[in-house]
Design a protein around this motif. Structure first.
Motif, PDB file in Angstrom:
ATOM      1  N   UNK A 123       0.826  -1.204   0.044  1.00  0.00           N
ATOM      2  CA  UNK A 123       0.100  -0.074   0.003  1.00  0.00           C
ATOM      3  C   UNK A 123       0.720   1.218   0.092  1.00  0.00           C
ATOM      4  N   UNK A 124       2.100   1.300   0.888  1.00  0.00           N
ATOM      5  CA  UNK A 124       2.847   2.344   0.893  1.00  0.00           C
ATOM      6  C   UNK A 124       3.519   2.702  -0.482  1.00  0.00           C
ATOM      7  N   UNK A 125       3.888   1.590  -1.085  1.00  0.00           N
ATOM      8  CA  UNK A 125       4.650   1.523  -2.346  1.00  0.00           C
ATOM      9  C   UNK A 125       3.714   2.306  -3.462  1.00  0.00           C
ATOM     10  N   UNK A 126       2.399   1.842  -3.393  1.00  0.00           N
ATOM     11  CA  UNK A 126       1.474   2.475  -4.311  1.00  0.00           C
ATOM     12  C   UNK A 126       1.102   4.163  -4.442  1.00  0.00           C
ATOM     13  N   UNK A 127       1.052   4.302  -2.907  1.00  0.00           N
ATOM     14  CA  UNK A 127       1.020   5.586  -2.432  1.00  0.00           C
ATOM     15  C   UNK A 127       2.140   6.599  -2.920  1.00  0.00           C
ATOM     16  N   UNK A 128       3.361   5.979  -2.525  1.00  0.00           N
ATOM     17  CA  UNK A 128       4.410   6.672  -2.870  1.00  0.00           C
ATOM     18  C   UNK A 128       4.773   6.832  -4.481  1.00  0.00           C
ATOM     19  N   UNK A 129       4.048   5.807  -5.217  1.00  0.00           N
ATOM     20  CA  UNK A 129       4.339   6.234  -6.792  1.00  0.00           C
ATOM     21  C   UNK A 129       3.779   7.378  -7.262  1.00  0.00           C
ATOM     22  N   UNK A 130       2.599   7.685  -6.412  1.00  0.00           N
ATOM     23  CA  UNK A 130       1.714   9.150  -6.815  1.00  0.00           C
ATOM     24  C   UNK A 130       2.515  10.023  -6.339  1.00  0.00           C
ATOM     25  N   UNK A 131       2.951  10.026  -5.287  1.00  0.00           N
ATOM     26  CA  UNK A 131       4.040  11.387  -4.887  1.00  0.00           C
ATOM     27  C   UNK A 131       5.128  11.367  -5.445  1.00  0.00           C
ATOM     28  N   UNK A 132       6.019  10.312  -6.120  1.00  0.00           N
ATOM     29  CA  UNK A 132       6.953  10.363  -7.023  1.00  0.00           C
ATOM     30  C   UNK A 132       6.558  10.813  -8.243  1.00  0.00           C
TER      31      UNK A 132
END
Length: 356
Positions: A123-132
């Motif tokens: 879930x965190x990586x999926x969210x971080x992708x948006x931030x990146x």
């Protein structure tokens, strides 16, 4: 005691309280116009929540995902971003927990811990992708997170249907019992209510959110970027890092929702054509709670209780459940439009002055 009273006298606390009262009053008026008994309806709502140990436990179960969703949205709000992709992060979290829960064979506690960690991380990586994408390419996070919601939904459906299906059903296979995070003895005590360790983790998450924002350097940077990203950059802060880090934490909160639902409630993931919508409920929770830790905790408790208690209104007073959703919408409306509440305050003050 005086300190607690001073908190509730602040305008930031008074507006949500007045908004709640106004929402409940408006809901009562609508029920009365529709031919329903509002007193009986609210009485049925309270009885549904507190009427039995089972119902109280299930009401708490309803509150947990709302609390995590509210935190996921709130931390993004505080950094100046809008995480509308919590639904996608929930799906990825549930997928990660499902894969570990069904494909691995480990000792009970270790298995559950690994499943929770993988669900939260995914879930965190999926969210971080948006931030990146936002930080490096400047693409609006609302667009990317909505698109990633659909990608997560159909990716999860494909993986479940292809690799982890339950024959003859539209859902995945069940997780191994060793991966379950249910608290059996507490569930028995609550007459079978689905109680799990997610309750404890949600409380820890609320405390973490408060400490992270108010006591750490990263939290200070997050708030600075949220207030003015240009000023934060001029002060030497790495704004792009803050964005990615914040969205990762937001995604972890979202991923944990899916993890709890799989490991603690259903033990499987259903193949759905739409997402749960919990991410959108998180927007209401964060907004009503003013993006603060205590506010999110209280607003999730309120909205979760109203949502679960609406079943009591339907059975006890024959009020449609949609009216509860209208009441919640009224409350959010008054919180989002504080000018209406302030106008009410000014009117009351003027009348009291005239009387004096």
């Amino acid at each position: 005691m005086n300190k607690i009273m001073s908190i509730f006298k602040r305008e930031s606390a008074l507006i949500p309280l007045v908004a709640i009262v106004m929402g409940l009053l408006l809901g009562a008026i609508i029920m009365w116009i529709g031919g329903y008994d509002p007193v009986l309806a609210y009485k049925s709502l309270i009885e549904k929540i507190f009427g039995s140990r089972y119902d109280f436990g299930e009401a708490m179960r309803t509150i947990v995902p709302l609390m995590m969703s509210g935190l996921a949205v709130a931390i993004a709000f505080r950094s100046g971003m809008f995480n509308i992709g919590v639904d996608g992060q929930i799906i990825m979290g549930s997928l990660g927990a499902l894969i570990v829960g069904t494909q691995f064979s480990l000792p009970p506690v270790l298995h559950a811990l690994l499943a929770v960690l993988v669900g939260a991380l995914l879930g965190g990586m999926w969210g971080a992708l948006v931030g990146y994408i936002k930080a490096k390419r400047g693409i609006n996070e609302v667009i990317t997170s909505i698109m990633l919601n659909f990608i997560a939904l159909y990716l999860a459906n494909y993986i479940i249907r292809t690799f982890i299906p339950q024959a003859g059903t539209q859902r995945s296979a069940l997780i191994h019992e060793s991966a379950s995070i249910q608290i059996s003895w507490l569930s028995e005590l609550m007459d079978g209510a689905r109680i799990h360790w997610g309750f404890v983790i949600a409380i820890v998450a609320v405390i973490f959110y408060h400490i992270y924002l108010t006591k750490t350097t990263w939290g200070y940077e997050l708030r600075a970027v949220g207030l003015n990203s240009d000023a934060a950059k001029y002060a030497g802060m790495k704004v792009s890092n803050v964005m990615v880090r914040t969205m990762f934490i937001s995604g972890v909160f979202g991923g944990l929702i899916g993890t709890f639902e799989v490991l603690g409630v259903f033990n499987y993931v259903a193949i759905n054509s739409v997402s749960s919508g919990l991410g959108f409920d998180g927007i209401a929770v964060a907004l009503l709670g003013g993006n603060s830790a205590l506010g999110v905790f209280l607003s999730a408790s309120l909205i979760g209780s109203l949502t679960y208690g609406s079943q009591g209104m339907s059975f006890g007073a024959e009020v449609p459940g949609e009216i509860i959703r209208m009441i919640i919408a009224f409350i959010i409306f008054f919180v989002a439009a504080p000018g209406i509440v302030k106008l009410l305050f000014r009117t009351i003050k003027l009348k009291s002055k005239k009387k004096v």
